[in-house]
Scaffold this motif. Structure first.
Motif, short mmCIF file in Angstrom:
data_model
loop_
_atom_site.label_atom_id
_atom_site.label_comp_id
_atom_site.label_asym_id
_atom_site.label_seq_id
_atom_site.Cartn_x
_atom_site.Cartn_y
_atom_site.Cartn_z
N HIS A 1 0.83 -1.21 0.00
CA HIS A 1 0.00 0.00 0.00
C HIS A 1 0.86 1.25 0.00
O HIS A 1 0.55 2.24 -0.68
CB HIS A 1 -0.94 0.01 1.20
N ARG A 2 1.97 1.24 0.75
CA ARG A 2 2.85 2.42 0.79
C ARG A 2 3.41 2.73 -0.59
O ARG A 2 3.52 3.89 -0.99
CB ARG A 2 3.99 2.19 1.79
N ILE A 3 3.77 1.68 -1.34
CA ILE A 3 4.35 1.89 -2.67
C ILE A 3 3.32 2.44 -3.65
O ILE A 3 3.59 3.41 -4.37
CB ILE A 3 4.97 0.58 -3.20
N VAL A 4 2.11 1.84 -3.70
CA VAL A 4 1.10 2.31 -4.65
C VAL A 4 0.60 3.70 -4.25
O VAL A 4 0.20 4.50 -5.12
CB VAL A 4 -0.08 1.32 -4.79
N GLU A 5 0.65 4.01 -2.96
CA GLU A 5 0.25 5.34 -2.50
C GLU A 5 1.20 6.39 -3.06
O GLU A 5 0.78 7.46 -3.52
CB GLU A 5 0.26 5.38 -0.97
N ARG A 6 2.51 6.09 -3.05
CA ARG A 6 3.49 7.02 -3.62
C ARG A 6 3.31 7.15 -5.12
O ARG A 6 3.45 8.25 -5.68
CB ARG A 6 4.92 6.55 -3.29
N MET A 7 2.97 6.04 -5.79
CA MET A 7 2.73 6.10 -7.24
C MET A 7 1.51 6.96 -7.56
O MET A 7 1.51 7.72 -8.53
CB MET A 7 2.55 4.68 -7.79
N ALA A 8 0.48 6.86 -6.73
CA ALA A 8 -0.71 7.69 -6.92
C ALA A 8 -0.38 9.16 -6.66
O ALA A 8 -0.87 10.06 -7.35
CB ALA A 8 -1.83 7.22 -6.00
N ASP A 9 0.48 9.41 -5.67
CA ASP A 9 0.87 10.78 -5.32
C ASP A 9 1.55 11.51 -6.47
O ASP A 9 1.44 12.73 -6.59
CB ASP A 9 1.81 10.77 -4.10
N VAL A 10 2.27 10.76 -7.31
CA VAL A 10 2.98 11.41 -8.43
C VAL A 10 2.14 11.42 -9.70
O VAL A 10 2.64 11.70 -10.79
CB VAL A 10 4.35 10.74 -8.70
#
Length: 279
Positions: A147-156
């Motif tokens: 979840h932390r990784i996909v959250e960062r991908m969504a943030d960018v």
């Protein structure tokens, strides 16, 4: 603070930044250079997202994690996990056709019988980043590391990409933002971004500005080489190069806040930014 380097194309923006900012530990430089990786690589493998997903599938089904990698034991034997069959036509460009045995899913049929959170591995990799963020957030499919990784991908601004999309299909701007998503976990104090708005929809530019704000609020210094007026207007400080390109460039023609640049209108950037903000 957020410092934006502006100027016409060829005025020396990249030369100034990359020649002035050292690259020791603590400086994270994100450009649009191609991401290293084969056509089998995808956002899930590049970001490390596939590792916690494989482990979760393995734990839930009591099998080996290697089964849930299309580059390892779980690969479809017909296409070797590529999902397509490449036909070499000698002097002509090779043709790729969807593998008839796996239907492009890349995995052996026996692997697709294992489920996690009600989905098989091919269905998870077919999810968009936005879908995956919700999927890994809570419930029986909760994986905090994923979840932390996909959250960062969504943030960018990459919420629309699918986890299994080949990296070879990404644009320069998408590659840069994918790199940024990976580097956001770094402990660097200075971030250098080279035209991160390339290829972005207007709505995603707003999202990117929010991300830059969060980086600054967390104590980072962010240096952005950019042509987009929305980023210029959002800056704390602008360094404008010019007055022209090539031999006519290479000089700093303005330093100050966006408001001061608009008020002065002494450069091409100032004139265009004034029109953008309606001054």
């Amino acid at each position: 603070m957020l410092c934006v380097i502006t100027g016409v194309a060829g005025s020396g923006k990249s030369s100034l930044v990359h020649g002035s900012v050292p690259a020791p530990e603590g400086v994270v430089s994100v450009d649009q250079a191609p991401i290293r990786g084969s056509r089998r690589s995808n956002p899930a493998t590049y970001t490390g997202l596939l590792d916690p997903i494989r482990k979760a599938f393995a734990k839930a089904n009591g099998v080996k994690p290697a089964l849930f990698s299309a580059n390892s034991e779980g690969a479809c034997p017909t296409c070797n996990g590529a999902g397509v069959i490449y036909t070499d036509l000698a002097i002509m460009q090779s043709v790729a056709t969807t593998c008839e045995d796996c239907g492009g899913k890349r995995f052996d049929a026996s692997v697709l019988e294992y489920h996690f959170g009600g989905r098989d591995i091919s269905e998870v990799l077919a999810m968009s980043v936005a879908e995956a963020e919700e999927f890994f957030r809570e419930g029986e499919s909760r994986i905090p590391a994923a979840h932390r990784i996909v959250e960062r991908m969504a943030d960018v601004g990459l919420g629309y990409l699918t986890l299994g999309q080949p990296l070879t299909t990404l644009s320069g701007g998408e590659r840069q933002r994918l790199k940024l998503a990976v580097h956001m976990a770094d402990k660097g104090g200075v971030y250098v971004l080279d035209e991160p708005t390339t290829g972005l929809h207007l709505a995603d530019v707003e999202q990117l500005l929010g991300l830059l704000d969060r980086l600054v609020d967390s104590g980072k210094s962010v240096i952005v080489i950019e042509h987009h007026q929305a980023v210029m207007a959002h800056a704390d400080w602008i360094v404008d190069l010019g007055p022209g390109a090539g031999h006519d460039g290479g000089r700093i023609v303005f330093e100050g806040t966006p408001a001061e640049l608009v008020a002065a209108r002494s450069t091409l950037t100032g004139e265009h930014l004034a029109q953008y903000v309606g001054a």
